[in-house]
Design an enzyme around this catalytic site. Structure first.
Site, short mmCIF file in Angstrom:
data_model
loop_
_atom_site.label_atom_id
_atom_site.label_comp_id
_atom_site.label_asym_id
_atom_site.label_seq_id
_atom_site.Cartn_x
_atom_site.Cartn_y
_atom_site.Cartn_z
N SER A 25 -7.32 -11.00 2.25
CA SER A 25 -6.87 -10.45 0.97
C SER A 25 -7.59 -10.62 -0.21
O SER A 25 -8.36 -11.77 -0.07
CB SER A 25 -5.21 -11.07 0.84
OG SER A 25 -4.85 -10.84 -0.37
N CYS A 80 -1.45 0.40 -5.01
CA CYS A 80 -1.58 -0.75 -4.17
C CYS A 80 -2.97 -0.56 -3.13
O CYS A 80 -3.48 0.46 -3.23
CB CYS A 80 -0.57 -1.33 -3.10
SG CYS A 80 0.82 -1.73 -4.34
N ASP A 81 -3.15 -1.66 -2.32
CA ASP A 81 -4.56 -1.66 -1.77
C ASP A 81 -5.20 -0.44 -1.13
O ASP A 81 -6.23 -0.32 -1.36
CB ASP A 81 -4.48 -2.83 -0.65
CG ASP A 81 -4.01 -4.18 -1.08
OD1 ASP A 81 -3.33 -4.22 -2.34
OD2 ASP A 81 -4.29 -5.32 -0.74
N LYS A 82 -4.66 0.01 -0.18
CA LYS A 82 -5.46 1.24 0.52
C LYS A 82 -5.00 2.50 0.03
O LYS A 82 -5.64 3.43 0.28
CB LYS A 82 -4.89 0.89 2.06
CG LYS A 82 -4.98 -0.33 2.87
CD LYS A 82 -6.36 -0.80 2.48
CE LYS A 82 -6.38 -2.21 2.94
NZ LYS A 82 -5.75 -3.21 2.17
N ASP A 139 0.49 -4.67 1.66
CA ASP A 139 0.01 -5.63 2.25
C ASP A 139 0.54 -6.85 2.48
O ASP A 139 0.68 -7.71 3.21
CB ASP A 139 -1.61 -5.81 1.69
CG ASP A 139 -2.41 -4.55 2.30
OD1 ASP A 139 -2.05 -3.56 2.38
OD2 ASP A 139 -3.75 -5.01 2.55
N GLU A 173 -5.83 -8.60 7.43
CA GLU A 173 -6.11 -9.69 6.36
C GLU A 173 -5.54 -11.08 6.86
O GLU A 173 -4.63 -11.15 7.38
CB GLU A 173 -5.43 -9.42 5.24
CG GLU A 173 -6.13 -7.99 4.39
CD GLU A 173 -5.57 -7.99 3.02
OE1 GLU A 173 -6.07 -7.11 2.33
OE2 GLU A 173 -4.14 -8.26 2.69
#
Length: 551
Positions: free
Chosen positions: A468, A119-121, A78, A442
């Protein structure tokens, strides 16, 4: 075993021949087939160390009596995707990852999975896949990055590389100083150091029970992380032998535990999207009402970067997730005694946990009387919006300002970079929702620039996009209905007054209904920005943020 469908009997001679071509021995043909879904990538700091963790997981699987197979899944950083069209792909990648894991595991009839994420997703995408498949699964989050240091000053990615941009543009630091911060802010492999989305989801995965104890906070480059990876490989074979499935671990109770810890720690607002999507994948009745109900009962007991100086390293040294759970357990009646993939219950895990009460405050003496996250309603967001209360200065809990409207993140950034935004403005960024973006980008770039310019307590930003986990300031996201669905956010005009009331959880446009109806008559129908490719397909099928942006 599931894998018997591809390896047992005379009719499966061709299948065994292909498996033997991969190096599977006759002896191991009878062992459980365990997939290691790895999101290794040279592109992402959080993932560059995964080759070593793959080996540790593989060793654990074989030591435990299984046969390991590694396969890859995509991953998006991201941070690198931030601030340009690449961010449109970040949230959609969650569902792409879920599809990839489901496809490989089901096509090859795997008996179990170790899901190597960070990480994020990627982490929520893998948990969604685990629930769809409902075969024994363990998630290994690869761990946070070491803290950066520049001239004895502790740095994180956001405070060392993002917010200083505004300081440099305002003449507060030189370009040479900016470069020194840049080169020092990300010193190792791992997810970015604060309680951003990656680390929030790692923490919640451990709370839910889908990863082993200490997994969320153990540094990416630590020996502890290697040991956890090995132990996860050993344990997955045990889960297969005892037929313990994700549906046994991920329940309404464990998801509500995750919401409680999220509110108590002030995690990323993206967790709302992911918990709702995970619940949907498991057929579990979790809605925004659960967040709203629990938000009224939970106070913040931990405050980490970007809202404060401590990082994930500090949280680990303060006792980690077990310490957070020990602080909340039996003090918060809604937090129930669930059992995770380790085989231990919350009560068992917390009995011997050590708690540093300077970082993890007792429930009786919280950091603030409010939760770290909140849901706001009002005429702009009749179906809800979210904010990170932990990132808002208490002096700004009641804020009224003048709307400055932008139909894309790029337009808002241009105005900010050219000093067109001033104190008292409410920056409105719309047509950036799941459908309108598409992909619900984001807004870290504009929020970080606002803070870097010294406007963090005098300028607000609202959007149907998202933020974020590194965002701080007066920021409201996930506004529903989004502009692309004709939400009120599409009707806001420059000069309108907007009131943000954190105390009463309200977000209102101070314009009368008659005027809004007149504006609606003149509102142009929304047209999709992409007519081909993955984003076009995503935009046609995605639901709104209040339903987790599921497809």
């Amino acid at each position: 075993m599931n894998s018997d469908k591809i390896k047992k009997g005379i009719a499966r001679t061709p299948h065994r021949a292909l498996l033997e071509a991969t190096g599977v021995s006759k002896k191991n043909m009878n062992r459980p087939f365990i997939g290691i879904a790895s999101s290794f990538s040279d592109l992402i700091p959080g993932h560059i160390g995964m080759r070593d963790l793959e080996r540790q997981i593989e060793k654990g699987i074989h030591s435990g009596g299984g046969q390991a197979f590694i396969f890859g899944v995509p991953a998006v950083c991201d941070g690198i995707a931030m601030g340009h069209s690449g961010m449109k792909y970040s949230l959609p990648s969650r569902d792409l990852i879920a599809d990839c894991v489901e496809t490989v595991a089901a096509a090859h009839q795997l008996d179990g999975l170790v899901l190597l994420s960070n990480c994020d997703k990627i982490t929520p995408g893998m948990m969604i896949a685990a629930l769809r498949l409902n075969i024994p699964s363990i998630i290994v989050t690869a761990g946070p990055m070491l803290d950066g240091v520049c001239k004895h000053k502790k740095l994180t990615w956001i405070k060392g590389a993002y917010e200083p941009i505004g300081q440099c543009r305002n003449g507060m630091i030189t370009e040479t100083e900016l470069q020194e911060l840049e080169e020092s802010s990300c010193p190792s492999a791992g997810s970015c150091q604060g309680l951003y989305t990656a680390n929030t989801m790692a923490c919640l995965t451990e709370v839910i029970g889908m990863s082993m104890p200490q997994c969320a906070t153990a540094a990416a480059v630590s020996a502890l992380k290697r040991r956890i990876a090995f132990e996860s490989g050993m344990q997955i074979v045990n889960l297969v032998e005892n037929n313990i499935k994700p549906s046994d671990i991920v329940t309404k109770e464990s998801l509500r535990n995750a919401i409680i810890c999220d509110l108590a720690m002030g995690g990323s607002t993206n967790s709302f999207l992911h918990i709702l999507a995970i619940a949907n994948a498991g057929g579990i009745d979790i809605t925004l009402k659960d967040f709203e109900e629990l938000s009224g009962k939970i106070k913040q007991i931990v405050k980490l970067d970007p809202s404060a100086a401590p990082t994930m390293t500090d949280l680990h040294n303060a006792g980690g997730i077990n310490a957070v759970l020990k602080t909340l357990y039996k003090k918060i009646p809604e937090l129930t005694n669930t059992t995770g993939v380790s085989g231990y219950s919350i009560e068992e895990l917390t009995q011997s946990a050590w708690v540093d009460t300077e970082l993890i405050h007792p429930v009786e003496t919280p950091i603030t009387q409010k939760p770290g996250l909140g849901i706001l309603y009002g005429n702009i967001a009749p179906e809800g919006s979210v904010t990170k209360i932990a990132g808002i200065d208490e002096s700004c809990y009641e804020f009224e300002g003048t709307a400055r409207t932008f139909d894309s993140e790029e337009d808002a950034m241009t105005a900010l970079e050219n000093d067109k935004i001033k104190a008292g403005d409410v920056v409105v960024i719309r047509y950036e929702g799941p459908k309108g973006g598409p992909g619900m980008r984001e807004m870290l770039a504009p929020t970080a620039l606002i803070v870097g310019k010294g406007l963090g307590t005098s300028t607000a930003l609202i959007t149907d996009g998202r933020f974020s986990g590194a965002t701080r300031g007066i920021c409201i996201g996930h506004i529903c209905p989004e502009a692309a669905d004709g939400g009120v956010i599409a009707l806001i005009e420059d000069g309108d007054k907007i009131r943000i009331d954190i105390n009463n959880r309200r977000l209102d446009l101070l314009v009368d209904d008659k005027t809004l109806e007149e504006r609606r008559k003149n509102l142009k129908p929304f047209t999709h920005k992409h007519t081909s490719g993955y984003l076009a397909k995503y935009a046609r099928s995605v639901k709104d943020a209040s339903h987790g942006a599921i497809v």
